[in-house]
Design an enzyme around this catalytic site. Structure first.
Site, mmCIF file in Angstrom:
data_model
loop_
_atom_site.group_PDB
_atom_site.id
_atom_site.type_symbol
_atom_site.label_atom_id
_atom_site.label_comp_id
_atom_site.label_asym_id
_atom_site.label_seq_id
_atom_site.Cartn_x
_atom_site.Cartn_y
_atom_site.Cartn_z
ATOM 1 N N TYR A 148 -31.308 0.604 -9.191
ATOM 2 C CA TYR A 148 -30.684 1.447 -10.422
ATOM 3 C C TYR A 148 -32.006 1.201 -11.406
ATOM 4 O O TYR A 148 -32.167 0.242 -11.917
ATOM 5 C CB TYR A 148 -29.519 0.737 -10.889
ATOM 6 C CG TYR A 148 -28.752 1.733 -11.606
ATOM 7 C CD1 TYR A 148 -27.948 2.759 -11.182
ATOM 8 C CD2 TYR A 148 -28.255 1.425 -13.153
ATOM 9 C CE1 TYR A 148 -27.120 3.297 -11.892
ATOM 10 C CE2 TYR A 148 -27.486 2.085 -14.079
ATOM 11 C CZ TYR A 148 -26.986 2.962 -13.405
ATOM 12 O OH TYR A 148 -26.095 3.790 -14.319
ATOM 13 N N SER A 208 -29.726 -2.796 -3.650
ATOM 14 C CA SER A 208 -29.019 -2.681 -4.759
ATOM 15 C C SER A 208 -28.379 -1.019 -4.557
ATOM 16 O O SER A 208 -27.913 -0.823 -3.684
ATOM 17 C CB SER A 208 -29.537 -2.858 -5.956
ATOM 18 O OG SER A 208 -28.509 -2.878 -7.044
ATOM 19 N N GLN A 209 -28.719 -0.157 -5.633
ATOM 20 C CA GLN A 209 -28.292 1.232 -5.442
ATOM 21 C C GLN A 209 -29.043 1.753 -4.107
ATOM 22 O O GLN A 209 -28.481 2.589 -3.584
ATOM 23 C CB GLN A 209 -29.062 1.911 -6.653
ATOM 24 C CG GLN A 209 -28.705 3.378 -6.552
ATOM 25 C CD GLN A 209 -29.222 4.200 -8.013
ATOM 26 O OE1 GLN A 209 -28.536 4.446 -8.771
ATOM 27 N NE2 GLN A 209 -30.693 4.328 -7.710
ATOM 28 N N ASP A 215 -24.379 -13.507 -7.225
ATOM 29 C CA ASP A 215 -25.069 -12.365 -7.737
ATOM 30 C C ASP A 215 -23.987 -11.799 -8.908
ATOM 31 O O ASP A 215 -22.673 -11.423 -8.486
ATOM 32 C CB ASP A 215 -25.018 -11.055 -6.571
ATOM 33 C CG ASP A 215 -25.700 -9.783 -6.982
ATOM 34 O OD1 ASP A 215 -25.704 -9.519 -8.359
ATOM 35 O OD2 ASP A 215 -26.014 -9.050 -6.201
ATOM 36 N N HIS A 236 -29.093 -11.428 -8.183
ATOM 37 C CA HIS A 236 -29.282 -10.028 -7.237
ATOM 38 C C HIS A 236 -30.590 -9.882 -6.767
ATOM 39 O O HIS A 236 -30.795 -8.891 -6.189
ATOM 40 C CB HIS A 236 -29.084 -9.267 -8.579
ATOM 41 C CG HIS A 236 -28.768 -7.763 -8.240
ATOM 42 N ND1 HIS A 236 -27.829 -7.431 -7.154
ATOM 43 C CD2 HIS A 236 -29.450 -6.622 -8.379
ATOM 44 C CE1 HIS A 236 -27.952 -6.049 -6.994
ATOM 45 N NE2 HIS A 236 -28.904 -5.644 -7.697
#
Length: 317
Positions: free
Chosen positions: A91, A181-182, A267, A296
């Site tokens: 992101y 992640s994204q 996370d 994360h």
């Protein structure tokens, strides 16, 4: 950061109900059929970025509505690659600089690093009428009233078209979708929408189990949803219905390629329960690496080599 989600024994049993609407498959078939009516071939221009050990190409391909999306294609110099890894970004990140993306090519794999439209570290502007060029993140409720209008419809379509572009550009025998992640959420979306993948590598994947994420995480991007609904609580069901069309666990239930997930139990950005939601619904063969004390960043450099070893086990290179 202390553990903020469920204990591991509960995570290993956490399997929420899928949230896909009855027209989920028809929605995506219509979306992708429309995107593929644009048949302009991807363009790859060789560039010299000062990194001599690889061959680098600046790629432009047609994404959502034929709009141009950028990417780096990084190839091992002087040799053909059996694998091509199509990697999506986190992101706000974008494709960044070539020298940030050398591991796969150094190991003998082709690497297509896909930009993210509108994200601040990217080069791909979002020129759709409802958005703008690169800017600071804030995408989760853009179009929350209607899946046809939501930003993620465009971003996921770009991801699918990136796989199409990689097949056109790279003569690799085996193809993997990957990302953190994204980017992991996009890899899961591709896993459920694209036939013929050979591996999926979602690291601490975002975009899964949206309602749980909005309830548990106090960090963006999930926090954007909670902040929106604090002001407009009457739109909660409409918003989560829209987000269900872009939920990684709904795509995972349609996947077939072997997958290696990663999850970090401390996370604060992507609660581990949301990762397990997608993992437990993944329809193909899947394994997961658990990092109990990580946030994360997930497994970081350690997990990078786990991905390499996983691909090598599926088809040596």
């Amino acid at each position: 950061m202390p553990m903020l989600d469920l204990p591991l024994d509960q995570l290993e049993r956490y399997r929420p109900a899928l949230t896909h609407e009855p027209d989920f498959d028809a929605f995506w078939a219509k979306t992708l059929d429309a995107a593929r009516t644009v048949t302009d071939p991807p363009k790859a221009v060789r560039v010299d970025v000062g990194v001599r050990a690889v061959d680098t190409y600046d790629v432009t391909f047609a994404g959502w509505a034929g709009e141009p999306v950028r990417g780096w294609l990084v190839l091992p110099r002087g040799r053909a690659a059996r694998w091509c890894v199509v990697e999506f970004q986190g992101y706000g990140v974008g494709r960044g600089r070539v020298h940030e993306h050398l591991l796969y090519a150094a190991c003998g794999l082709a690497h297509f690093v896909v930009d993210a439209r509108g994200h601040s570290r990217g080069d791909t502007g979002d020129i759709s009428p409802v958005s703008s060029g690169p800017h600071e993140p804030g995408f989760m409720t853009q179009g929350a009233h209607d899946p046809e209008a939501h930003y993620l419809r465009r971003l996921i379509t770009d991801a699918v078209r990136a796989v199409d572009a990689a097949r056109d550009l790279v003569g690799a025998e085996l193809l993997a979708a990957a990302g953190p992640s994204q980017g992991g959420g996009l890899a899961l979306a591709v896993s459920g929408l694209v036939a013929g993948l050979d591996a999926v590598l979602p690291d601490v994947p975002f975009l899964c189990d949206h309602r749980r994420g909005a309830l548990v995480s106090d960090r963006v991007p999930f926090l954007e949803v909670a902040q929106f609904l604090r002001k407009r609580p009457e739109l909660a069901e409409e918003t989560f219905r829209t987000l269900s069309y872009f939920d990684g666990m709904n795509f995972a239930a349609r996947a077939t390629a072997p997958a290696l997930f990663s999850v970090a139990l401390m996370d604060p950005v992507v609660p581990p329960s949301t990762v397990y939601a997608a993992y437990h619904h993944y329809a193909g063969p899947a394994d997961i690496r658990v990092y109990p004390f990580n946030e994360h960043e997930g497994g970081g450099a350690l997990h990078a080599m786990e991905r390499i070893d996983f691909l090598r086990g599926l088809g040596d290179f």
